[in-house]
Design a protein around this motif. Structure first.
Motif, PDB file in Angstrom:
ATOM      1  N   LYS A 118      -6.350  11.273   1.532  1.00  0.00           N
ATOM      2  CA  LYS A 118      -7.223   9.986   0.798  1.00  0.00           C
ATOM      3  C   LYS A 118      -8.462   9.504   0.800  1.00  0.00           C
ATOM      4  CE  LYS A 118      -3.895   6.809   0.106  1.00  0.00           C
ATOM      5  NZ  LYS A 118      -3.134   5.756   0.213  1.00  0.00           N
ATOM      6  N   TYR A 166      -1.230   8.419  -6.331  1.00  0.00           N
ATOM      7  CA  TYR A 166      -2.017   8.194  -5.100  1.00  0.00           C
ATOM      8  C   TYR A 166      -1.234   7.818  -3.832  1.00  0.00           C
ATOM      9  CZ  TYR A 166      -6.110   9.547  -7.170  1.00  0.00           C
ATOM     10  OH  TYR A 166      -6.820  10.413  -8.561  1.00  0.00           O
ATOM     11  N   ASP A 167       0.165   8.621  -3.718  1.00  0.00           N
ATOM     12  CA  ASP A 167       1.157   7.608  -2.410  1.00  0.00           C
ATOM     13  C   ASP A 167       1.900   8.384  -2.410  1.00  0.00           C
ATOM     14  OD1 ASP A 167       2.615   7.697  -4.669  1.00  0.00           O
ATOM     15  OD2 ASP A 167       3.158   5.635  -4.616  1.00  0.00           O
ATOM     16  N   LYS A 168       2.083  10.297  -2.385  1.00  0.00           N
ATOM     17  CA  LYS A 168       2.507  10.576  -2.358  1.00  0.00           C
ATOM     18  C   LYS A 168       2.268  12.216  -1.758  1.00  0.00           C
ATOM     19  CE  LYS A 168       4.629  10.666  -6.332  1.00  0.00           C
ATOM     20  NZ  LYS A 168       3.968   9.799  -6.339  1.00  0.00           N
TER      21      LYS A 168
END
Length: 275
Positions: A118, A166-168
């Motif tokens: 990220k 954008y969390d996995k």
């Protein structure tokens, strides 16, 4: 000599303090490693600032481009039998545990050829650097039609995969070249950066070639910070390089009749619509 991990930074008249931050981030994160500094600048004044037993400083005395510069490091890393290689921008920095997290994931997932962490701005805002494969329309719109912000925002919602959150951990067909964690055996199969592409879209091209044979993965459990200079928005010469690189990319893969692009993008969208 065998290094477990190598990395490279291509330099061209960069901000020295930011560059030092990128170099120290890598050196503090690793021990069994070599960092290549490939200097495309007009002079080698950076050399004196980066004398270290794990730094291999290479001065080209001319600007040979982003991909060609990294290829110098990648070819030497292959001779060293490096297991992994990281492509780093000179304006990134990160905590000492980032490389270990990425390396552990790669060790466990043998079908992954490339991962990207990220990426945040220094103030903590997300940089949406996971993308679908671009079309000429998308690149033209994003660069030249910014005076239609609502339309551009809708386009970027899909192109930048903002719908994902954008969390996995997820497979992505185009990962940014600001931080590319690469499996070296993957590059032995698909090849290195295309040196015909001088600046910009070389990361698109390489990710796409890897994605055809291996997984290309976004890994949000590791986080880096990126100043993101966006040079083509400030410098007309860099903008010209960007346009020429886009032309070479589309000449290679297809302009409006790129069925592989449509298939790959559709597969990504279908996957998320079913989640």
């Amino acid at each position: 000599m065998q290094d477990k991990i190598t990395a490279s930074i291509v330099i061209y008249k960069n901000n020295l303090e930011q560059l030092k931050g990128a170099v120290q981030s890598f050196l503090k994160s690793t021990t069994d490693s070599t960092l290549y500094l490939i200097d495309n600048s007009p002079t080698d004044e950076c050399r004196q600032h980066f004398v270290h037993p794990r730094i291999n400083y290479i001065f080209n005395n001319k600007n040979i481009g982003f991909g060609a510069g990294h290829n110098i490091a990648l070819k030497d890393a292959m001779e060293r039998q490096s297991t992994y290689h990281i492509i780093l921008n000179p304006d990134v920095y990160f905590e000492h545990n980032v490389v270990d997290k990425l390396r552990a994931f790669m060790d466990a997932e043998g079908q992954v050829g490339l991962i990207m962490p990220k990426v945040l701005y220094p103030d903590g805002r997300l940089q949406p650097l996971c993308k679908l494969l671009p079309s000429p329309f998308i690149l033209f719109t994003r660069r030249f039609l910014q005076f239609f912000p609502s339309w551009l925002d809708r386009l970027n919602h899909w192109y930048e995969m903002r719908f994902s959150g954008y969390d996995k951990v997820m497979d992505v067909p185009f990962l940014s070249g600001c931080f590319m964690f690469l499996r070296m055996d993957t590059l032995r199969r698909v090849g290195l950066f295309d040196e015909e592409i001088f600046l910009y879209t070389e990361d698109t091209d390489l990710t796409r070639r890897i994605h055809k044979h291996y997984r290309t993965v976004f890994f949000p459990e590791a986080v880096i910070y990126h100043y993101n200079q966006r040079g083509s928005y400030k410098n007309y010469l860099i903008l010209i390089y960007h346009i020429l690189s886009a032309i070479k990319y589309f000449n290679k893969w297809g302009w409006f009749n790129d069925t592989e692009r449509e298939h790959i993008n559709q597969q990504i969208l279908l996957k998320f619509s079913g989640d």
